[in-house]
Design a protein around this motif. Structure first.
Motif, short mmCIF file in Angstrom:
data_model
loop_
_atom_site.label_atom_id
_atom_site.label_comp_id
_atom_site.label_asym_id
_atom_site.label_seq_id
_atom_site.Cartn_x
_atom_site.Cartn_y
_atom_site.Cartn_z
N THR A 186 45.88 72.66 -28.29
CA THR A 186 46.52 72.11 -29.48
C THR A 186 45.97 70.76 -29.92
O THR A 186 45.87 70.48 -31.11
CB THR A 186 48.04 71.97 -29.27
N ALA A 187 45.60 69.90 -28.99
CA ALA A 187 45.16 68.55 -29.34
C ALA A 187 43.70 68.30 -29.01
O ALA A 187 43.21 67.18 -29.18
CB ALA A 187 46.03 67.52 -28.61
N LEU A 188 42.99 69.33 -28.55
CA LEU A 188 41.58 69.22 -28.18
C LEU A 188 41.33 68.11 -27.15
O LEU A 188 40.34 67.40 -27.21
CB LEU A 188 40.70 68.98 -29.41
N LEU A 189 42.25 68.00 -26.20
CA LEU A 189 42.09 67.03 -25.11
C LEU A 189 41.39 67.72 -23.95
O LEU A 189 41.70 68.86 -23.60
CB LEU A 189 43.44 66.50 -24.65
N LEU A 228 45.50 61.40 -14.46
CA LEU A 228 44.55 62.13 -15.31
C LEU A 228 43.99 61.20 -16.39
O LEU A 228 44.73 60.43 -17.00
CB LEU A 228 45.24 63.31 -15.98
N THR A 229 42.70 61.30 -16.60
CA THR A 229 42.06 60.59 -17.71
C THR A 229 41.63 61.67 -18.70
O THR A 229 40.88 62.59 -18.35
CB THR A 229 40.84 59.78 -17.22
N LEU A 230 42.13 61.57 -19.94
CA LEU A 230 41.90 62.58 -20.98
C LEU A 230 41.13 61.98 -22.14
O LEU A 230 41.32 60.82 -22.49
CB LEU A 230 43.24 63.14 -21.47
N ARG A 231 40.29 62.79 -22.75
CA ARG A 231 39.56 62.35 -23.93
C ARG A 231 39.72 63.41 -25.02
O ARG A 231 39.63 64.61 -24.74
CB ARG A 231 38.06 62.19 -23.62
N GLN A 232 39.95 62.96 -26.25
CA GLN A 232 40.11 63.91 -27.35
C GLN A 232 38.74 64.22 -27.94
O GLN A 232 37.98 63.33 -28.29
CB GLN A 232 41.04 63.33 -28.43
N GLN A 233 38.46 65.52 -28.02
CA GLN A 233 37.19 65.96 -28.60
C GLN A 233 37.27 65.82 -30.11
O GLN A 233 38.34 65.97 -30.70
CB GLN A 233 36.91 67.41 -28.22
N LYS A 234 36.15 65.59 -30.72
CA LYS A 234 36.11 65.49 -32.18
C LYS A 234 36.16 66.91 -32.76
O LYS A 234 35.45 67.79 -32.31
CB LYS A 234 34.83 64.80 -32.64
N SER A 235 37.02 67.12 -33.76
CA SER A 235 37.09 68.44 -34.40
C SER A 235 35.92 68.56 -35.35
O SER A 235 35.51 67.62 -36.00
CB SER A 235 38.41 68.61 -35.14
N GLU A 236 35.34 69.78 -35.44
CA GLU A 236 34.16 70.01 -36.26
C GLU A 236 34.51 70.65 -37.56
O GLU A 236 35.35 71.41 -37.74
CB GLU A 236 33.17 70.89 -35.50
#
Length: 170
Positions: free
Chosen positions: A139-142, A162-170
């Motif tokens: 849902t959040a591209l994490l 946990l260390t999370l990073r949000q991916q850039k939506s294309e």
């Protein structure tokens, strides 16, 4: 021997042959020549054109159907490209807390730094953490950049950082 000599001899021999025939034979030979010329004309020009036209008439409905299918696919592709995927909202402390609450989890701390979030969970269900991570990825591209998970004495209970990073939506 030159070409003109050969041609003159051929014309002369043809004239002798033609003059040696009576009127009835000349008429039969002329009509046979006309029939042969017409037969060659039909065999070389008219016959192939007629058979080609028949073949095209047979294949035309199938080709029209294929054109209609390709046009429908093109319209569908244009419609799909016009409907771009909805943009994923940037992650926030509130969205992470809300997602954790939906899965029945409570974070000890949530710290955001740019596009990276650090979530610390204490005494939570491992299956619940995995389910929450799966939901956040969809849902959040994490995605998980770093995970430190320590099993507790109780079954299915862990402490997790946990260390999370949000991916850039294309």
């Amino acid at each position: 021997m030159s070409l003109s000599n050969t041609l003159n001899r051929s014309v002369q021999s043809w004239s002798e042959f033609w003059n040696a025939r009576n009127a009835r034979e000349r008429m039969l030979l002329a009509s046979a020549a006309v029939v042969m010329v017409f037969g060659l004309f039909y065999a070389l020009l008219i016959g192939p054109a007629l058979s080609g036209r028949n073949q095209l008439n047979k294949s035309l409905p199938l080709q029209r159907q294929q054109v209609a299918q390709l046009q429908a696919m093109a319209r569908e592709a244009a419609g799909l490209s016009a409907n771009a995927a909805p943009a994923v909202p940037p992650m926030s402390k509130e969205s992470i807390d809300a997602a954790l609450a939906r899965k029945g989890l409570k974070a000890q701390t949530v710290a955001l730094t740019g596009d990276v979030a650090r979530v610390q969970l204490s005494a939570v269900s491992f299956a619940g953490v995995i389910d929450w991570l799966d939901d956040m990825q969809k849902t959040a591209l994490l995605s998980v950049v770093e995970a430190n998970i320590v099993a507790l004495a109780q079954p299915d209970m862990v402490n997790a950082t946990l260390t999370l990073r949000q991916q850039k939506s294309e």
